[in-house]
Write a protein that holds these residues in place. Structure first.
Motif, PDB file in Angstrom:
ATOM      1  N   ASP A 242       0.835  -1.194   0.000  1.00 39.67           N
ATOM      2  CA  ASP A 242       0.000   0.000   0.000  1.00 39.67           C
ATOM      3  C   ASP A 242       0.873   1.249   0.000  1.00 39.67           C
ATOM      4  O   ASP A 242       1.864   1.316   0.737  1.00 39.67           O
TER       5      ASP A 242
ATOM      6  N   GLY B  16       0.013   5.298   0.335  1.00 41.92           N
ATOM      7  CA  GLY B  16      -1.003   6.331   0.491  1.00 41.92           C
ATOM      8  C   GLY B  16      -2.388   5.751   0.303  1.00 41.92           C
ATOM      9  O   GLY B  16      -2.775   4.780   0.975  1.00 41.92           O
ATOM     10  N   ASP B  17      -3.148   6.330  -0.625  1.00 45.10           N
ATOM     11  CA  ASP B  17      -4.503   5.855  -0.905  1.00 45.10           C
ATOM     12  C   ASP B  17      -4.518   4.670  -1.856  1.00 45.10           C
ATOM     13  O   ASP B  17      -5.586   4.094  -2.110  1.00 45.10           O
ATOM     14  N   LEU B  18      -3.340   4.305  -2.403  1.00 42.12           N
ATOM     15  CA  LEU B  18      -3.267   3.205  -3.360  1.00 42.12           C
ATOM     16  C   LEU B  18      -2.990   1.895  -2.623  1.00 42.12           C
ATOM     17  O   LEU B  18      -2.133   1.826  -1.737  1.00 42.12           O
ATOM     18  N   THR B  19      -3.693   0.870  -3.016  1.00 42.43           N
ATOM     19  CA  THR B  19      -3.525  -0.430  -2.365  1.00 42.43           C
ATOM     20  C   THR B  19      -2.626  -1.322  -3.192  1.00 42.43           C
ATOM     21  O   THR B  19      -2.435  -1.115  -4.401  1.00 42.43           O
TER      22      THR B  19
ATOM     23  N   THR C 138      -2.420  -2.444  -7.272  1.00 47.20           N
ATOM     24  CA  THR C 138      -2.830  -1.382  -8.212  1.00 47.20           C
ATOM     25  C   THR C 138      -1.728  -1.136  -9.230  1.00 47.20           C
ATOM     26  O   THR C 138      -0.545  -1.073  -8.874  1.00 47.20           O
TER      27      THR C 138
ATOM     28  N   ASP D 125      -6.420  15.799 -11.241  1.00 49.97           N
ATOM     29  CA  ASP D 125      -5.249  15.031 -11.649  1.00 49.97           C
ATOM     30  C   ASP D 125      -5.251  14.840 -13.168  1.00 49.97           C
ATOM     31  O   ASP D 125      -5.015  13.751 -13.681  1.00 49.97           O
TER      32      ASP D 125
END
Length: 1011
Positions: free
Chosen positions: A588, A590-593, A596, A773
């Motif tokens: 993981d 940040g907000d990314l798991t 991904t 983004d």
């Protein structure tokens, strides 16, 4: 001397001077229907002789004309054609790279330019009927005439006037061989480069036939220091300026709007020019009254326009939280926009450190033109004289653009932009980087030696005479430890490559073909009408304009980019799963798991000097406070295509459909003009009819390609139009006395638009935005509209001239021009979608709109005085002056401005000229001063509250001196802009300074020989 003796003297001198100045060679197409063939040709030289020529052009013309004549073969009064033209009342010039360029007559830039009476092609203005004279060596011309009123029989008229460039022909020269050569060297005070110029002429006049060849080759380095709003266009502009409410309410809670430029800059501009020009002329007397003339005029020019220096900007991330007024930054100027929002003017800003960088921009221009002329003139001494003429012209212009950035603020940590948020491949990962990708990728350090601190504010203060940058002494943290911002700027280890691009490249091809026949028939037994002129003319004109970008493929071909930058990353839609374009996370982040897929950045971490040679820059003119910096050497971008191929391994030419077009303009015209004389009155009246066929092919542009502003060509739109103009004219001259002439004139004029106004398409400006983004629309341009009408006007003029001596006169002219149809800058709002498909607009798109109801009116007053015409006092008789003043008021209504009526762009209300000269047998010298009041550069969009950009007062002093060493040899010295003047601009209010160009002085030393 009695008046009668004086008049006979002037008339006989005029005939001889006209022959030497090259007026007679196109007399059948211009003012004089007959020529005396037994007059000895006299070559006259010097300032006084040049003044006599100019005065006689004006005195004996059939319309209101001002002339410039060369002082010697290869020597106009000034270094450039435009510099000489600016001495004429009613003429204003704009400066490019410090040199005079485009010309306005009586307040308008819609000026037709001809070569020996017929339209020609200049490679720097392929799509325009005017010329900025940038690729035309002044040494090849014998003189220039400025026509301020129209005659039906003349090819050109313009809206407020036309310029006719005159070259030499063999029959204008003395019989036998004539040679002229000159060599000089020029040095500028900023560039400090020594630039050579070589010119030569050889002529042979065998009485019945003759040939002439002249050539000029020149190198020039024109340097300018620029500071102010960040804009790298030719002379600067408003650029991408917006305001503190763009993209939402500003975080400081401000209620008053103010302009926020995209950035502030200080840089040096150098234009390195290599120019060659050639002229060939052949003349033959075929007997029985027939004369054959063939001419070829060729130019070949290369211009390398380099800019490098500081850019502190918002990184396209924020306008409402980038630049804001200091405590004393408000100027006190206020207004309310069309939406009822209050605005204030600012000239002192705090700047948040979104980006601190150097940039290098190079525009490589390659321009060629060929103009051919073939004419058969007929004059057997009878009542009928005339001409059949054909011309062919071709010009090409290529521009190749290179651009590179060196960033000092870390995009990894600590700064306002804490990274592009994407991975880099394993080869760019260091021992301290955490491996988070399944192929060993990491979030690598793009700028390990850069500043990692967002706690400092810089300042830009333009309230004084020269701008001041400050704040560089603040201590900051970063990859090289704690030290000042200035120390980081002075270390090459601080810099990483921010971006490379090659965009806006152009290939232009233009062609003009004409065929015309003009005739004059003289009456012997008609009381009022002395002769008639009649003729027909056909012109076909074509322009092919292609704009393109050098793109490169990334990720083994899954992606393509115009902007190769650290904040551009592979497109997920086309690249997901491609191992060359990204990786799957193993943990993981940040907000990314984990699991991904994350794309790589297009431009991987690289020092500024990895792909390019670099050097330090520290000189930016009078601007204060900027430390020494490192930037890319412009030489790296001499061949932008090869640079991108070497750097990225591949390069493609990708067309910009919205900015490419084809336009064809065909005109068929015919005229009838009657020339009259009755007692003290003489003149002409007539009608010209012009039938125009217009063909415009525009490209339909699809959605923009990723990482670019490029819309692919998805089809064509063809527009075909026809229109007819009926253009009457009348010129009346009254010889009130032998020395006083009064003239009156009226005409209807028409001039075609610059062809890009019809053919250009839509270009969308986009910027990176952190909220989505993605690339978001900022603004755009609609550069072409085939339904726009040409410029049309009604012109009125009244003048009086007093000829008080052979080289002396005074004059007064009044004029009024009703502009019935014109185009002007306008703004439309379009809800263009952002790159993620969401429409967040509408956004302002600048365009040309149809205008009606404009006007120009003014007064011209002046005098030429050779003191020798009035006194025999030795200390005074060799002096002379040329003094004139022009008042030119213009305006048109616009619904988009809260500031009321706007002047036409380029027009100054007040223009002054003062020339003082001295001449005797061995020596001559000249001081020439030109000054103009503020002029409108461009109107502003709603993004800046409709505020317009103006150039402030500008004055320039030039100097020249010639020593006649022998009968054949001259030594000369010329100084241009000897006081090193500054071109200051402001946004609506004089205190709200936008940018300034600081021009160098240029000194030329040379020799000239004629034998």
């Amino acid at each position: 001397m009695s008046n009668k003796t004086f008049k006979r003297s002037v008339l006989s001198s005029t005939i001889a001077v006209a022959l030497s100045a090259g007026i007679v060679h196109n007399a059948s197409a211009q003012d004089s229907p007959t020529v005396q063939e037994d007059i000895e040709i006299i070559q006259v030289k010097g300032i006084r002789a040049s003044t006599v020529k100019s005065i006689n052009v004006k005195r004996f013309a059939a319309s209101q004309v001002d002339g410039i004549a060369s002082e010697d073969i290869g020597k106009l009064p000034d270094v450039t054609i435009s510099d000489s033209l600016q001495r004429i009342t009613g003429v204003q010039v704009e400066r490019t790279a410090g040199e005079s360029g485009p010309v306005q007559i009586r307040g308008m830039g819609q000026v037709d330019t001809t070569l020996n009476g017929e339209v020609f092609l200049s490679a720097t203005t392929i799509d325009s009927s005017g010329a900025n004279f940038g690729d035309l060596p002044a040494q090849l011309f014998a003189g220039v005439d400025v026509y301020k009123t129209s005659q039906t029989k003349r090819t050109a008229s313009g809206i407020t006037g036309s310029v006719d460039l005159k070259t030499r022909r063999p029959f204008n020269m003395n019989e036998g061989w004539v040679y002229n050569v000159s060599a000089d060297v020029t040095q500028g005070s900023i560039s400090e480069k020594s630039d050579p110029t070589l010119t030569g002429l050889v002529s042979y006049n065998a009485e019945k036939w003759g040939v002439l060849f002249s050539a000029a080759t020149q190198e020039a380095t024109l340097a300018t220091d620029y500071n102010g709003y960040f804009d790298t266009s030719e002379n600067g502009g408003i650029g991408a300026a917006n305001n503190n409410f763009t993209w939402g309410q500003n975080p400081r809670g401000e209620d008053v709007r103010h302009v926020v430029p995209q950035g502030f800059a200080a840089f040096n501009k150098q234009e390195k020019r290599e120019r060659e020009g050639y002229q060939f002329a052949f003349q033959a007397d075929l007997s029985e009254g027939f004369e054959l003339v063939f001419e070829a005029f060729y130019t070949d020019q290369s211009r390398f326009n380099d800019r490098r220096g500081l850019s502190q900007n918002n990184r396209w991330y924020s306008f409402n939280d980038y630049a804001y007024p200091t405590e004393s930054g408000w100027t006190g100027d206020t207004f309310t926009d069309t939406n009822g929002d209050p605005w204030g003017a600012v000239n002192d800003f705090y700047l948040k450190p979104w980006r601190l960088q150097t940039f290098t921009q190079v525009n490589n221009n390659f321009e060629k033109s060929t103009n051919l002329n073939l004419e058969l003139n007929f004059n057997n001494g009878g009542a009928l004289t005339g001409q059949v003429r054909a011309t062919r012209a071709h010009a090409s212009a290529r521009m190749r653009h290179g651009y590179g950035e060196g960033d000092m603020l870390s995009v990894d940590s600590g700064s306002l932009v804490t990274g592009p948020g994407q991975l880099t491949p394993a080869e760019f990962c260091g021992a301290d980087d955490t491996i988070v990708g399944d192929q060993g990728g990491c979030y690598a350090a793009f700028s390990p030696g850069g500043i990692e601190d967002d706690s400092f504010l810089l300042r830009y203060n333009a309230s004084g005479e020269s701008p001041v940058f400050s704040g560089f002494g603040q201590m900051v943290n970063g990859g090289q430890g704690r030290m000042s911002v200035a120390d980081y700027m002075g270390s090459i280890d601080s810099y990483h490559i921010g971006a490379f691009s090659s965009e806006g490249n152009t290939d232009d091809e233009g062609e003009i073909n004409t065929f015309s026949t003009k005739w004059n028939y003289q009456f012997d037994d008609v009381t009022f009408i002395t002769s008639v002129d009649f003729g027909i003319r056909f012109m076909e004109r074509e322009v092919d304009h292609d704009q393109f970008t050098y793109t490169s493929q990334f990720g083994d071909g899954c992606d393509i980019a115009q902007w190769k930058a650290v904040d551009q990353y592979h497109t997920t839609a086309t690249c997901e799963g491609n191992p060359a374009a990204g990786e799957y996370l193993t943990q993981d982040v940040g907000d990314l798991t984990a699991g991904t897929w994350v794309p790589y950045t297009l431009l991987n971490p690289a020092r500024l000097d990895k792909y390019t040679s670099v050097s330090q820059v520290s000189s930016y003119g009078s601007v204060q406070g900027i430390p020494t910096m490192w930037s890319i050497d412009p030489s790296n971008f001499r061949d932008p295509r090869q640079f991108h191929l070497d750097t990225f391994g591949n390069v493609q030419r990708t067309e910009n459909a919205g900015a490419s077009y084809d336009v064809e303009l065909n005109e068929f015209s015919y005229f009838l003009q009657a020339n009259f004389e009755y007692n003290m009155f003489k003149g002409n009246f007539g009608m010209k009819v012009i039938e125009t066929d217009l063909y415009v092919k525009q490209n339909l542009a699809g959605s923009n390609l990723p990482h670019s502003g490029l819309g692919p060509d998805i089809g064509d739109v063809v527009t075909e139009r026809s229109y007819t103009d009926y253009l009457p004219s009348i010129n009346i001259t009254a010889d009130v006395t032998e020395d006083v002439i009064v003239r009156a004139a009226y005409s209807k004029n028409m001039q075609a638009l610059t062809l890009s106004n019809w053919g250009g398409g839509k270009t969308v400006g986009k910027a990176i935005n952190g909220e989505c983004d993605c690339l978001r629309v900022v603004n755009g341009t609609l550069s072409g509209n085939p339904e726009l009408n040409p410029w049309r006007s009604k012109n009125f003029s009244l003048s009086a001239e007093w000829y008080s001596g052979e080289a002396s006169m005074a004059f007064l002219a009044l004029y009024k021009i009703d502009i019935e149809s014109f185009t002007t800058d306008g703004t439309v709002v379009i809800d263009e979608p952002d790159d993620d498909g969401i429409r967040r607009g509408p956004w302002p798109f600048t365009t040309q709109v149809q205008g009606e109801g404009g006007y120009v009116k003014g007064v011209e007053i002046g005098m030429k005085a050779a003191f020798g015409d009035y006194t025999d006092v030795s200390i005074l008789r060799n002096f002379g002056v040329d003094v004139n003043y022009t008042y030119s008021d213009s305006g048109y209504d616009t619904n988009e401005s809260v500031f009321g009526e706007l002047p036409f762009p380029g027009n100054s209300k007040d223009t002054y000229n003062f020339v003082l000269w001295y001449e005797q047998d061995e020596f001559s010298t000249r001081l020439a001063w030109n000054s103009r009041s503020p002029r409108l550069v461009t109107t502003g969009s709603s993004a800046v509250g409709g505020q317009s950009l103006y150039q402030d007062d500008y004055s320039q002093l030039d100097f020249s001196a010639t020593y006649h060493a022998t009968e054949y040899l001259d030594i000369f010295l010329h100084g241009s802009n000897i006081t090193e003047e500054v071109q200051q601009t402001y946004l609506q209010f004089a205190a709200q300074k936008a940018f300034r160009n600081e021009y160098e002085s240029r000194w030329t030393l040379g020799v000239r020989a004629t034998f």
